[in-house]
Design an enzyme around this catalytic site. Structure first.
Site, PDB file in Angstrom:
ATOM      1  N   ASP A   1      -5.567   2.776  12.604  1.00  0.00           N
ATOM      2  CA  ASP A   1      -5.319   1.945  11.424  1.00  0.00           C
ATOM      3  C   ASP A   1      -6.320   2.183  10.294  1.00  0.00           C
ATOM      4  O   ASP A   1      -6.041   1.869   9.132  1.00  0.00           O
ATOM      5  CB  ASP A   1      -5.425   0.468  11.817  1.00  0.00           C
ATOM      6  CG  ASP A   1      -6.817   0.163  12.369  1.00  0.00           C
ATOM      7  OD1 ASP A   1      -7.193   0.787  13.395  1.00  0.00           O
ATOM      8  OD2 ASP A   1      -7.542  -0.656  11.782  1.00  0.00           O
TER       9      ASP A   1
ATOM     10  N   ARG B   1      -4.809  12.126  16.849  1.00  0.00           N
ATOM     11  CA  ARG B   1      -4.392  10.715  16.781  1.00  0.00           C
ATOM     12  C   ARG B   1      -5.102  10.015  15.616  1.00  0.00           C
ATOM     13  O   ARG B   1      -6.292  10.189  15.401  1.00  0.00           O
ATOM     14  CB  ARG B   1      -4.738  10.035  18.106  1.00  0.00           C
ATOM     15  CG  ARG B   1      -4.478   8.532  18.141  1.00  0.00           C
ATOM     16  CD  ARG B   1      -5.759   7.752  17.893  1.00  0.00           C
ATOM     17  NE  ARG B   1      -5.536   6.311  17.950  1.00  0.00           N
ATOM     18  CZ  ARG B   1      -6.390   5.427  17.448  1.00  0.00           C
ATOM     19  NH1 ARG B   1      -7.510   5.834  16.889  1.00  0.00           N
ATOM     20  NH2 ARG B   1      -6.128   4.140  17.509  1.00  0.00           N
ATOM     21  N   VAL B   2      -4.367   9.250  14.834  1.00  0.00           N
ATOM     22  CA  VAL B   2      -4.954   8.493  13.723  1.00  0.00           C
ATOM     23  C   VAL B   2      -4.625   7.021  13.923  1.00  0.00           C
ATOM     24  O   VAL B   2      -3.469   6.674  14.179  1.00  0.00           O
ATOM     25  CB  VAL B   2      -4.394   8.974  12.365  1.00  0.00           C
ATOM     26  CG1 VAL B   2      -4.920   8.110  11.230  1.00  0.00           C
ATOM     27  CG2 VAL B   2      -4.771  10.433  12.122  1.00  0.00           C
TER      28      VAL B   2
ATOM     29  N   THR C   1     -15.164   0.239  15.141  1.00  0.00           N
ATOM     30  CA  THR C   1     -15.107   0.869  13.828  1.00  0.00           C
ATOM     31  C   THR C   1     -16.146   0.121  13.019  1.00  0.00           C
ATOM     32  O   THR C   1     -16.520  -0.975  13.394  1.00  0.00           O
ATOM     33  CB  THR C   1     -13.713   0.607  13.231  1.00  0.00           C
ATOM     34  OG1 THR C   1     -12.771   1.403  13.911  1.00  0.00           O
ATOM     35  CG2 THR C   1     -13.629   0.882  11.756  1.00  0.00           C
TER      36      THR C   1
ATOM     37  N   HIS D   1      -7.851  -2.015  18.312  1.00  0.00           N
ATOM     38  CA  HIS D   1      -6.866  -0.992  18.697  1.00  0.00           C
ATOM     39  C   HIS D   1      -5.947  -0.681  17.521  1.00  0.00           C
ATOM     40  O   HIS D   1      -5.120  -1.508  17.131  1.00  0.00           O
ATOM     41  CB  HIS D   1      -6.074  -1.465  19.908  1.00  0.00           C
ATOM     42  CG  HIS D   1      -6.874  -1.348  21.170  1.00  0.00           C
ATOM     43  ND1 HIS D   1      -7.411  -2.432  21.821  1.00  0.00           N
ATOM     44  CD2 HIS D   1      -7.271  -0.249  21.866  1.00  0.00           C
ATOM     45  CE1 HIS D   1      -8.094  -2.009  22.872  1.00  0.00           C
ATOM     46  NE2 HIS D   1      -8.018  -0.702  22.929  1.00  0.00           N
ATOM     47  N   GLY D   2      -6.115   0.521  17.014  1.00  0.00           N
ATOM     48  CA  GLY D   2      -5.419   0.909  15.789  1.00  0.00           C
ATOM     49  C   GLY D   2      -3.914   0.846  15.896  1.00  0.00           C
ATOM     50  O   GLY D   2      -3.234   0.533  14.911  1.00  0.00           O
TER      51      GLY D   2
HETATM   52  N1  ASP Z   1      -9.435   0.805  14.732  1.00  0.00           N
HETATM   53  C1  ASP Z   1      -9.996   2.042  15.185  1.00  0.00           C
HETATM   54  C2  ASP Z   1      -8.903   2.969  15.604  1.00  0.00           C
HETATM   55  O1  ASP Z   1      -7.969   2.542  16.232  1.00  0.00           O
HETATM   56  C3  ASP Z   1     -10.946   1.906  16.312  1.00  0.00           C
HETATM   57  C4  ASP Z   1     -11.747   0.663  16.377  1.00  0.00           C
HETATM   58  O2  ASP Z   1     -11.776  -0.142  15.496  1.00  0.00           O
HETATM   59  O3  ASP Z   1     -12.424   0.465  17.342  1.00  0.00           O
HETATM   60  O4  ASP Z   1      -9.014   4.151  15.360  1.00  0.00           O
END
Ligand code: ASP
Length: 298
Positions: A195, A192-193, A164, A217-218
């Site tokens: 964090d 899917r959403v 991100t 990992h969100g």
């Molecule tokens: N945090 C983001 C999500 O889970 C992805 C990422 O940071 O790589 O959507």
């Protein structure tokens, strides 16, 4: 003698594994985005403008999984999340699962003064259509245009990992802004959403304490409310210890292969901190006291 005004800016290009041949692109992209925001802060501009400029630069760069070059979901479609939070008013503007805009962060910005804080999917896109003025510049486009040529080739997408982009800015008026933008995780269920658009999970800003933005990992970040934990730690520790202590909570999750994360932060005094639990974390920062620095891991 009057002290020079304090400003600070930190950004990240994702908690991820960076292949050797991608190192230079990550360094270059982070530094270019840093310069875009730094110029604004140095000239006495506002944290909100600096954070948006940084995130727009990262969204334009296909090296990063945000805006142009976002990873596709299991249906091969790009759905993006983005958020901005103003630490002065505690206003939040966020979008989730938005399609067909080049700059999700600018849609989030247009939402900041509005009553709803988070719009999703078709509703977010409709809001972007209404607010696509030159001032905000969401830049509407065909949803398929957001895949970079490499990501359109599915093999490359498989190895693209996740990341991100995020930013925290403190301006000389004491205002802190935190922001995120992401294409989410590669190949996830449509809808899917993670964090990134959720305050207290992927970001937070409060002028009295500091601002934070996360990547990784969100699901892990949300389950642990990592942004909120960093904010609470800031009440009693320095910014670097606060970030590291909060990330240590990842050890509590048993699904160890899905607990990569990284965080950047600035406290109310302009001190920066960052840490990660991932192979790499592309980070760049500059402050009124420190010239630009870029790192790929701690
Ligand atoms: N945090 C983001 C999500 O889970 C992805 C990422 O940071 O790589 O959507």
């Amino acid at each position: 003698m009057i002290d020079p005004p304090i400003w600070a800016l930190i950004l990240h290009g994702g908690a991820k594994e960076i292949a050797p041949e991608q190192e230079e692109a990550n360094r270059r992209g982070c530094l270019a985005a840093l310069v875009a925001g730094q110029q604004i802060l140095k000239a006495g501009g506002h944290a909100l403008d600096a954070a948006e400029a940084v995130l727009r630069a990262l969204e334009n760069d296909p090296t990063f999984n945000a805006g142009f070059g976002s990873v596709p979901n299991a249906d091969g479609q790009v759905e993006m999340d983005a958020a901005l939070m103003d630490g002065k008013t505690l206003a939040v503007g966020a979008v989730a699962g938005i399609q067909g805009v080049r700059h999700p962060v600018s849609v989030a910005r247009a939402l900041l003064p509005e009553m709803p804080t988070l719009l999703i999917g078709a509703g977010a896109r409709r809001f972007a259509e209404q607010s696509d003025s030159p001032l905000y510049g969401a830049e509407l486009c065909d949803p398929a245009e957001m895949l970079s040529p490499q990501q359109a080739a599915s093999e490359a997408a498989e190895s693209a990992g996740h990341d991100t982009v995020g930013c925290v800015a403190l301006d000389q008026y004491g205002d802190l802004v935190a922001g995120t933008s992401t294409g989410g995780l590669n190949g996830t269920l449509p809808g899917r959403v993670g964090d990134s658009p959720l305050p207290g999970c992927g970001f937070y800003a409060d002028n009295t304490l500091g601002g934070v933005a996360l990547s990784g990992h969100g699901e892990a970040i949300s389950r642990l409310m990592l942004a909120g934990r960093i904010m609470h730690e800031l009440e009693r520790s320095d910014v670097q210890s606060a970030v590291s202590a909060a990330l240590n909570h990842l050890n509590r999750l048993t699904d160890t292969d899905k607990t990569d994360a990284g965080a950047i932060a600035i406290d109310a005094g302009g001190n920066v901190g960052w840490d990660h639990r991932s192979p790499h974390f592309a980070v760049a920062y500059a402050t009124s006291q420190h010239s630009p620095q870029v790192f790929l891991k701690r």
